[in-house]
Design an enzyme around this catalytic site. Structure first.
Site, PDB file in Angstrom:
ATOM      1  N   ASN A  16       0.922  -1.161  -0.149  1.00 47.72           N
ATOM      2  CA  ASN A  16       0.020   0.139   0.005  1.00 47.72           C
ATOM      3  C   ASN A  16       0.940   1.288  -0.038  1.00 47.72           C
ATOM      4  OD1 ASN A  16      -1.991  -1.822   0.167  1.00 47.72           O
ATOM      5  ND2 ASN A  16      -3.134  -0.711   1.795  1.00 47.72           N
ATOM      6  N   GLU A  24       2.208   1.948  -3.521  1.00 48.95           N
ATOM      7  CA  GLU A  24       0.946   2.330  -3.911  1.00 48.95           C
ATOM      8  C   GLU A  24       0.799   3.788  -3.885  1.00 48.95           C
ATOM      9  OE1 GLU A  24      -2.509  -0.175  -3.516  1.00 48.95           O
ATOM     10  OE2 GLU A  24      -3.820   1.945  -3.229  1.00 48.95           O
TER      11      GLU A  24
END
Ligand code: 2AM
Length: 486
Positions: free
Chosen positions: A192, A195
């Site tokens: 994440n 990301e």
């Protein structure tokens, strides 16, 4: 005959929100019989009567009934709100489970909670798995990226299900055993964080295309279409193209009407916090989190924009060349970001004694999840070639790639700085690259300063391991800080 004597379900799933429902349907489509349960039991009936109708899904209205329907060893997936709800369900499940049964937490739990739960359940003979699940609703339904970690004895029992329902990249499942205790959720957290970085890098490229080259949305979308045929080929580049092409009902690009204040749910922040905790310079993810923080100061920025003036020059270079420069700056920065992410994984592995399979992790991210890209295939190759690779930047392929991009990267940043366009992630990536490749940094001066004002002592290059204090002013005495602690 009671249902307890006829266990039929291969696996149970608790938590019928959208991810849970889709994961159940995915498992059912792959030939598994799934038992569905939810705190609010009406949702079980609704699900069975609608989405799950005609599929190999059975329902339960209590934990006891659910456990009774499971084949052994029992496998139960929790897809409920992270935090207390997970602990509550574990508490409810434990009295009905037996030695060797498996609880899998597929939610967005913090890895430290997963470590604690592994330990607690291990003491009771139960196998606990914390699994990252990525890919959103669509992924859950048709092939997510799955990152399971925890009690390794559980893996052979969940592997056939997990690898079947996971996304496939080049024919291989985007799911493998990550490692011990909290490793699965740690890897998901870093995913994440990466990301966040990828998204911010794309935003910086868009900012330069829009405000330096003043390109139209169609022109920018065309550029992203082209970029998606290069090393940048990825889901995020693809959706950016679609977003840039998307017109509102008045024919104008919808993206320009969206308030420029980025939200966040915290996983990027957690990655940055663990980077600080373990002393790993994961600067790009850190900057991407701060970039979102800065963006959310919308009112303050509007006020500041009236008084803080920057340069008002215009771009007068080669436009085509500059577009290619931006692409290369994005690519090189992305390489740095992934190198930093894997540095964090390596450090965590050392801290917690995890035996992480770095190539396997790259493959898990290769498909099914938000950061899926062709580029992750190159990372997989790098770690397959050398599982002990210290840093991605030192891999022959990536070394060559960064070298090919370097001039463009520097030109992009020089231009952005001259014209006053903020590029925090492009910049921090280059600063990291330059720092990492510098044998002699100015930290010797920091050590001297620390010793000067705080008697913190320093090592000489010529005698590492020997800590020395200098009386820099001739006044402060010769006692070093460590002596005070003695
Ligand atoms: P619910 O349908 O009964 O609200 C996502 O929110 C999922 O987590 C839902 O299945 C929800 O159940 C469940 N959930 C959220 N908080 C919970 C809690 N404190 N205890 C049990 N389940 C919870």
């Amino acid at each position: 005959m009671s249902q307890q004597q006829q266990p039929e379900a291969d696996i149970a799933l608790i938590g019928l929100a959208v991810m849970g429902q889709n994961l159940i349907l995915n498992m059912a489509d792959h030939g598994f019989t799934v038992c569905a349960y939810n705190r609010t039991t009406e949702k079980v009936d609704q699900f069975l009567a609608n989405e799950a109708k005609g599929k190999s899904v059975v329902g339960a209205h209590s934990i006891k009934e659910m456990v009774g329907k499971l084949k052994r060893p029992r496998r139960v997936i929790l897809l409920v709100k992270a935090g207390q709800a997970v602990d509550d369900f574990i508490k409810q499940l434990v009295p009905y489970l037996e030695r060797g049964d498996i609880i899998i937490d597929g939610g967005n739990s913090e890895y430290k909670d997963t470590q604690r739960r592994c330990k607690e359940l291990d003491g009771q003979g139960l196998l606990f798995v914390g699994s990252g699940v990525s890919g959103g609703e669509e992924g859950a339904r048709y092939g997510p990226s799955l990152m399971p970690g925890g009690h390794s004895e559980a893996w052979p029992h969940i592997k056939p299900i997990f690898q079947k329902i996971a996304a496939k990249a080049d024919g291989e499942p985007c799911c493998d055993w990550v490692g011990e205790d909290g490793a699965g959720h740690f890897v998901k957290m870093v995913h994440n964080g990466i990301e966040y970085g990828d998204m911010q890098l794309i935003c910086e490229a868009y900012h330069l295309l829009k405000d330096v080259l003043k390109l139209s949305h169609t022109e920018m979308a065309d550029i992203f279409t082209e970029w998606n045929k290069t090393e940048l080929d990825s889901f995020l580049i693809e959706i950016t193209r679609d977003i840039l092409n998307y017109k509102d009902s008045d024919g104008k690009a919808l993206v320009e009407k969206i308030r420029d204040s980025a939200g966040q749910k915290g996983t990027g922040k957690w990655t940055a916090i663990s980077a600080l905790d373990y002393g790993v310079p994961v600067t790009l993810i850190g900057e991407s989190v701060f970039a979102r923080c800065l963006s959310s100061l919308k009112e303050e920025r509007l006020e500041a924009s009236k008084v803080l003036k920057g340069p008002d020059g215009v771009f007068n270079g080669d436009r085509k060349q500059f577009i290619e420069d931006i692409r290369k700056a994005l690519y090189a920065s992305k390489i740095v970001s992934y190198a930093q992410g894997f540095m964090l994984l390596r450090e965590a592995a050392q801290q917690f004694n995890w035996n992480l399979n770095y190539g396997g992790i790259a493959l898990m991210w290769r498909g099914g999840c938000i950061i899926r890209s062709v580029f992750l295939g190159n990372i997989k190759t790098a770690f397959t070639k050398n599982p002990k690779l210290n840093n991605l930047l030192l891999d022959e392929f990536f070394l060559g790639e960064v070298s090919k991009c370097q001039q463009s990267w520097r030109r992009t940043l020089a231009e952005a700085i001259q014209l006053g366009i903020p590029t925090p992630c492009f910049s921090t990536a280059l600063a990291f690259f330059d720092g990492y490749r510098t044998g002699q940094l100015p930290a010797n001066l920091i050590q001297a300063q620390r010793d000067y004002f705080g008697a913190h002592t320093y090592e000489l290059l010529a005698s590492p391991g020997k800590w020395i204090h200098t009386n820099w002013t001739g006044k402060g005495g010769n006692v070093s800080a460590s002596s005070y602690n003695a």
